[in-house]
Structure formats: structure tokens, C-alpha cells
Design a protein around this motif. Sequence first.
Motif, short mmCIF file in Angstrom:
data_model
loop_
_atom_site.label_atom_id
_atom_site.label_comp_id
_atom_site.label_asym_id
_atom_site.label_seq_id
_atom_site.Cartn_x
_atom_site.Cartn_y
_atom_site.Cartn_z
N ASP A 59 0.81 -1.21 0.00
CA ASP A 59 0.00 0.00 0.00
C ASP A 59 0.85 1.27 0.00
O ASP A 59 0.34 2.36 -0.26
N GLU A 60 2.16 1.14 0.28
CA GLU A 60 3.04 2.30 0.28
C GLU A 60 3.73 2.50 -1.08
O GLU A 60 4.49 3.44 -1.25
N ASN B 115 -4.72 -7.35 -7.05
CA ASN B 115 -5.79 -6.46 -6.58
C ASN B 115 -5.45 -5.96 -5.19
O ASN B 115 -5.37 -6.74 -4.25
N LEU B 116 -5.21 -4.66 -5.07
CA LEU B 116 -4.94 -4.05 -3.78
C LEU B 116 -6.18 -3.28 -3.32
O LEU B 116 -6.89 -2.68 -4.13
N PRO B 117 -6.46 -3.29 -2.02
CA PRO B 117 -7.66 -2.58 -1.53
C PRO B 117 -7.52 -1.09 -1.80
O PRO B 117 -6.45 -0.49 -1.62
N PRO B 118 -8.59 -0.44 -2.33
CA PRO B 118 -8.51 1.00 -2.60
C PRO B 118 -8.41 1.78 -1.30
O PRO B 118 -8.85 1.34 -0.23
N GLU B 119 -7.79 2.94 -1.39
CA GLU B 119 -7.67 3.79 -0.23
C GLU B 119 -9.05 4.34 0.17
O GLU B 119 -9.84 4.74 -0.69
N PRO B 120 -9.34 4.33 1.46
CA PRO B 120 -10.64 4.84 1.90
C PRO B 120 -10.78 6.32 1.59
O PRO B 120 -9.84 7.09 1.71
N THR B 121 -11.95 6.68 1.10
CA THR B 121 -12.22 8.09 0.79
C THR B 121 -13.04 8.71 1.92
O THR B 121 -13.93 8.06 2.49
#
Length: 292
Positions: free
Chosen positions: A42-43, A75-81
Amino acid sequence: MCELGKRLKEARESRGLELGKAAEALKVRRAVLEALEECRFDELPEPALARGYLKRYAQLLGLDPAPLLALYPSNLPPEPTRTPPPPQPPPLRWFWLLPLALLLAFGAWWALRSAAPSQATPPATPSLPPPPQQVSLRVSTDPSGARVYLDGFLLGQSPLEVRVEAGERTLRVEAPGYRRHEQVLDLQTDRNLRLTLTPLPANPSPTQPSPSPGTPPSGLLLRFEGTSWLRVADGRTGQILFEGTAGPGTQQSYPLPVNVRVGNAGAVRVILNGRDLGVMGNPGQVVNRRFE
């Protein structure tokens, strides 16, 4: 630590390469390589760019990039908006100032328009930076057919001629049975390099009687079914007999005992005293074994 990070870290440590030196050789930030080895995906930047970093890092470590790219999560989890809070209505007591502000703004615009010259000066067009300078690099070796790398990227086999960006670049040349050649080039003009590689010292083996007909050959035979980094040391003295990268179709034989370390165990088949023991491990796996 995930399997991808474990393989990268083991390969780097087996080569005695510090993380900072690897980042400097690849011209990337140290934090990118740390995130790859510690599986902090995620980084990392967008997947396409991150997979490019992974491929370059694997090639620098002498690993086959394909098995490592297969381990990279698709597939990486999308960043929370975060939903912004609804705008607060202005206090009602300021509404009576709005018409006055509009009137003052219109008056100022009209005054500036009347005082401005009839022909406005067109805005200056921003200048684009010049394209990076390129120079010609020619590399020939004795013997020919050596693998030539620039900043960790494989250019091809010698002799070759390529166009590269000017600047300080790291050249590495490898050939089976020869010492690896590495140097830093300050490429400001066209360069023509002629390199003579130094053979690795021969390993004196004790005289053995010729095998009789039907007797399987003795010793260790390594047959490469893919590309792998390899280091072979004498099991008695510790002398390095070979260190480098070997490609598919290559065969190497050594007298016993020997210590073998490979960076892509699934590509190296072991035949000991004429007996096929299969490959040394899984694709991309770093394996140490002693054969006696």
C-alpha cells in the motif's frame, strides 16, 4: 514477511548487497525497496510502476523476474475516501453585505478595464525542458557473448551498440567461468569499450581413475533449465569456483565435495554421480546445499 519479500531479501543478503547500495544502483528511493521486501504494497506507487521496480530489483539480484511478478498482488484494496462535511450556511447577518461587495467588485473591474491599453500583451508561452542527451555506447568483450548490464538492466550480449542517456551509469559484464566486471562510467560523449574478462581460477582436482564401461560418471553436474544466479565453492577449502548467472541449456560439472547456492532453485537440475536428483527447489527460491 510474505514469500515475495523473503525471496528478495535472501537474494540481496546472499550477495552481500546493502539496501542503500541497491537503491543507489537502481536510481530509486530506498523506501521503495524496503516496501517491496517488507510487503508493504500500500506504500508503493500505482501497480504498473511498482511492478517495474520489482522487475528491475529482481534483475539486479540475479533473479528471474517472472516468478516474483506472479507473487505480486494483482488487486490491492482501494484507499478509503473521506466524505467532506456539508458546507455550513453563512450567518444571516452578513447577507446584507453581499450586494455591496458585488457593487464594489464591478466598479473596480470597470475602472481597470477603462485604464487598460486596447491591445493586451499575450501571455508568454512556457518553455519546455530540453530532451535528455543521448550518447552511443559500444561494448565488446574477450570472450564475446558476455551479458552486458547498465544500471542493472540487461542490454544484451557482446558485442553490442546502444543509445543511452548521458550521465553517470554503472556497467556490469558477466560470463560463465569469468570474473564479473563492474565499473562506473561518466557518459558525456560516445564511448567504445573493449574489455578482456579474467578467467576464474581453475580448481585442481585429485587424479581419479577412468570409469569402466557402464559405470555412471562421478561428481556433480548442474543442468540449467532456466536462468539462475549461482555460486559454487570448494567443500574443503572454501575457494569460489564459480559465481555469476547461467542461462538455460548451460551445464556445469564439479568434483566433490562442493557447496552450492542458487537464486532460482526451480531452474537448476542436479545430477549426482550419474543419478538425477531433480531440481533443487521451487522457482525463485534461494537454496544452499552441500554435495559430498
